[in-house]
Design an enzyme around this catalytic site. Structure first.
Site, PDB file in Angstrom:
ATOM      1  N   MET A  30     -17.505 -29.465 -12.467  1.00  0.00           N
ATOM      2  CA  MET A  30     -17.833 -28.329 -13.080  1.00  0.00           C
ATOM      3  C   MET A  30     -18.645 -29.140 -14.325  1.00  0.00           C
ATOM      4  SD  MET A  30     -17.662 -23.904 -12.473  1.00  0.00           S
ATOM      5  CE  MET A  30     -15.706 -24.513 -13.159  1.00  0.00           C
ATOM      6  N   GLY A  31     -17.832 -30.838 -14.520  1.00  0.00           N
ATOM      7  CA  GLY A  31     -18.555 -30.845 -15.984  1.00  0.00           C
ATOM      8  C   GLY A  31     -16.896 -31.397 -16.761  1.00  0.00           C
ATOM      9  N   HIS A  34     -12.384 -34.508 -17.627  1.00  0.00           N
ATOM     10  CA  HIS A  34     -10.919 -35.754 -17.348  1.00  0.00           C
ATOM     11  C   HIS A  34     -10.404 -36.455 -16.562  1.00  0.00           C
ATOM     12  CE1 HIS A  34      -9.353 -32.336 -14.566  1.00  0.00           C
ATOM     13  NE2 HIS A  34     -10.113 -31.827 -15.856  1.00  0.00           N
ATOM     14  N   HIS A  37     -10.359 -35.674 -12.973  1.00  0.00           N
ATOM     15  CA  HIS A  37     -11.969 -35.756 -12.300  1.00  0.00           C
ATOM     16  C   HIS A  37     -11.614 -37.079 -12.112  1.00  0.00           C
ATOM     17  CE1 HIS A  37     -12.860 -32.152 -14.550  1.00  0.00           C
ATOM     18  NE2 HIS A  37     -12.632 -31.847 -13.504  1.00  0.00           N
ATOM     19  N   GLN A  61     -19.267 -18.364  -9.798  1.00  0.00           N
ATOM     20  CA  GLN A  61     -17.478 -18.400  -9.515  1.00  0.00           C
ATOM     21  C   GLN A  61     -17.407 -17.641 -10.605  1.00  0.00           C
ATOM     22  OE1 GLN A  61     -18.045 -22.345  -8.603  1.00  0.00           O
ATOM     23  NE2 GLN A  61     -15.518 -22.271 -10.264  1.00  0.00           N
ATOM     24  N   LYS A 149      -4.381 -29.598  -8.199  1.00  0.00           N
ATOM     25  CA  LYS A 149      -4.043 -28.049  -8.962  1.00  0.00           C
ATOM     26  C   LYS A 149      -4.878 -27.211  -8.249  1.00  0.00           C
ATOM     27  CE  LYS A 149      -6.555 -28.106 -12.663  1.00  0.00           C
ATOM     28  NZ  LYS A 149      -7.091 -26.555 -12.762  1.00  0.00           N
ATOM     29  N   ASP A 150      -5.737 -27.169  -7.576  1.00  0.00           N
ATOM     30  CA  ASP A 150      -6.733 -26.541  -7.245  1.00  0.00           C
ATOM     31  C   ASP A 150      -6.836 -25.569  -5.788  1.00  0.00           C
ATOM     32  OD1 ASP A 150      -9.006 -25.180 -10.084  1.00  0.00           O
ATOM     33  OD2 ASP A 150      -9.048 -27.412  -9.326  1.00  0.00           O
ATOM     34  N   GLN A 153      -8.657 -24.131  -3.925  1.00  0.00           N
ATOM     35  CA  GLN A 153      -9.733 -24.143  -3.053  1.00  0.00           C
ATOM     36  C   GLN A 153     -10.466 -25.583  -2.494  1.00  0.00           C
ATOM     37  OE1 GLN A 153     -12.070 -25.061  -6.665  1.00  0.00           O
ATOM     38  NE2 GLN A 153     -11.630 -23.003  -7.141  1.00  0.00           N
ATOM     39  N   ARG A 187      -9.764 -26.723 -19.034  1.00  0.00           N
ATOM     40  CA  ARG A 187      -9.665 -25.774 -20.273  1.00  0.00           C
ATOM     41  C   ARG A 187      -8.769 -25.207 -20.743  1.00  0.00           C
ATOM     42  NH1 ARG A 187     -11.301 -22.275 -15.318  1.00  0.00           N
ATOM     43  NH2 ARG A 187     -12.747 -20.916 -15.791  1.00  0.00           N
TER      44      ARG A 187
END
Length: 282
Positions: A30-31, A34, A37, A61, A149-150, A153, A187
Site C-alpha cells: 500500500m506504499g 519501508h 517492503h 480494507q 508482521k501481517d 493476512q 503507520r
C-alpha cells in the site's frame, strides 16, 4: 523500472517475460515503502527472474472513521526506493479503474477473516482478500511475497490460494524492525516524541511473553497477562487485543500446544499498530 497504471500493460509485460522462460515474483504494497517492503523485494529477487510490485491504497480494507484519506502516500519516494531495490515493473492501479462503478464482488475467507483484525476492523480482511485476488489475476506470478508482521493476512491468503486452486506459491518474509525493536510499518509515520518512544511496548510485551514460553509457561491467559503487565508501564498504549491462537486455524487457545501465534494490536496516539511472533511447542 517500468511503471504503469494499467492492468493490460502488466498482463502484456508478464506474458513477454513468460515467453522467455522468466520466473515472476510479486510484492503487493500500500506504499509508504519501508525496510520491510524492501526486504521482501530482495527475497523476491533472489528467487525469481523478474519482480513486480504494486502500490495501491485499497479502500475496501478501510472501515468508517479509519485513516484511508490520511494514509501516507509519498509516491515519488516510493518509486525511487522500489527502483533502487530492483523492481522490474511497478503497478499503480487507479481506484476508479480497479473498482469501476457497479463493482460488487467480495472475497471472504470464513473463520480466518473473522477474528483478530477481522473482529476489530469488520470487513478489513474481506477487503484484503478481494484486492489480492484481483492483483493476482492480473500479475499471475509464480510467487507471492508477504510479511510476517501481517501474519493473519498471510495465513488468510495462503488459504484463499489453496481453496481457489491458484497457481502461485505464497512465501513469507520475517518481520523487519527498527533499531529499538518496533516493527516496521507505514503507520509508524504517525508517531513522534513520547508516542514513538512508548510504541516499543508492543515488542517488549511480546518479548516478555516469549521469555515465559521459553521458561515453560503454557497457559494462554498467563501469557496474555504478561504482555498486559508490560503495557501498564506505557500509559499511552491502548490495547485493542492480545491473543494466543493456533497459527493455522487462528482459533484462540487456553493452553499452548503445537504451532501458535501470539498477536497484539494497540493504539498509540493516531497510530494503530500490530505485531506478533510464532512459537512451536516441542
Amino acid at each position: 523500472m517500468l511503471r504503469t497504471h494499467r492492468a493490460r500493460t502488466v498482463r502484456r509485460t508478464v506474458a513477454r517475460w513468460r515467453q522467455r522462460g522468466r520466473r515472476v515474483a510479486f510484492v503487493p504494497t500500500m506504499g509508504a515503502i519501508h525496510a520491510g517492503h524492501l526486504s521482501l523485494v530482495a527475497r523476491a529477487r533472489r528467487h525469481a527472474d523478474r519482480v513486480v510490485a504494486s502500490v495501491f491504497v485499497n479502500p475496501l480494507q478501510f472501515g468508517p472513521g479509519e485513516d484511508f484519506r490520511r494514509y501516507p502516500r509519498p509516491a515519488r519516494r516510493d518509486r525511487s526506493l522500489l527502483r533502487g531495490a530492483g523492481v522490474d515493473l511497478l503497478w499503480e492501479p487507479r481506484a476508479r479503474e480497479f473498482y469501476p462503478p457497479g463493482f460488487r464482488t467480495r472475497v471472504h475467507v470464513a473463520g480466518l477473516g473473522d477474528v483478530l483484525e477481522g473482529a476489530s476492523r469488520p470487513g478489513h480482511m474481506t477487503g484484503v482478500a478481494t484486492v489480492v485476488l484481483k492483483l493476482l489475476q492480473v500479475v499471475a506470478p509464480d510467487t507471492l511475497w508477504l510479511g510476517q508482521k501481517d501474519a493473519q493476512q498471510a495465513r488468510l491468503l495462503e488459504q484463499m490460494v489453496a481453496d481457489l486452486d491458484l497457481e502461485v506459491a505464497v512465501r513469507r518474509g520475517p518481520t523487519l524492525r527498527e533499531k529499538d525493536g518496533l516493527a516496521c510499518s507505514s503507520r509508524n509515520a504517525y508517531l513522534a516524541g513520547e508516542e514513538r518512544r512508548q510504541a516499543v511496548a508492543l515488542v517488549r510485551g511480546l518479548k516478555a511473553a516469549r521469555a515465559r514460553l521459553r521458561a515453560g509457561e503454557r497457559s494462554a491467559a498467563r501469557l496474555k497477562d504478561t504482555v498486559r503487565r508490560v503495557w501498564r508501564t506505557f500509559p499511552l498504549v491502548r490495547e485493542d487485543y492480545v491473543a494466543v491462537v493456533d497459527a493455522d486455524r487462528l482459533e484462540p487457545l487456553t493452553r499452548v500446544r503445537g504451532r501458535v501465534l501470539v498477536a497484539v494490536a494497540a493504539r498509540v496516539g493516531r497510530a494503530r499498530l500490530i505485531d506478533n511472533f510464532e512459537w512451536s511447542a516441542r
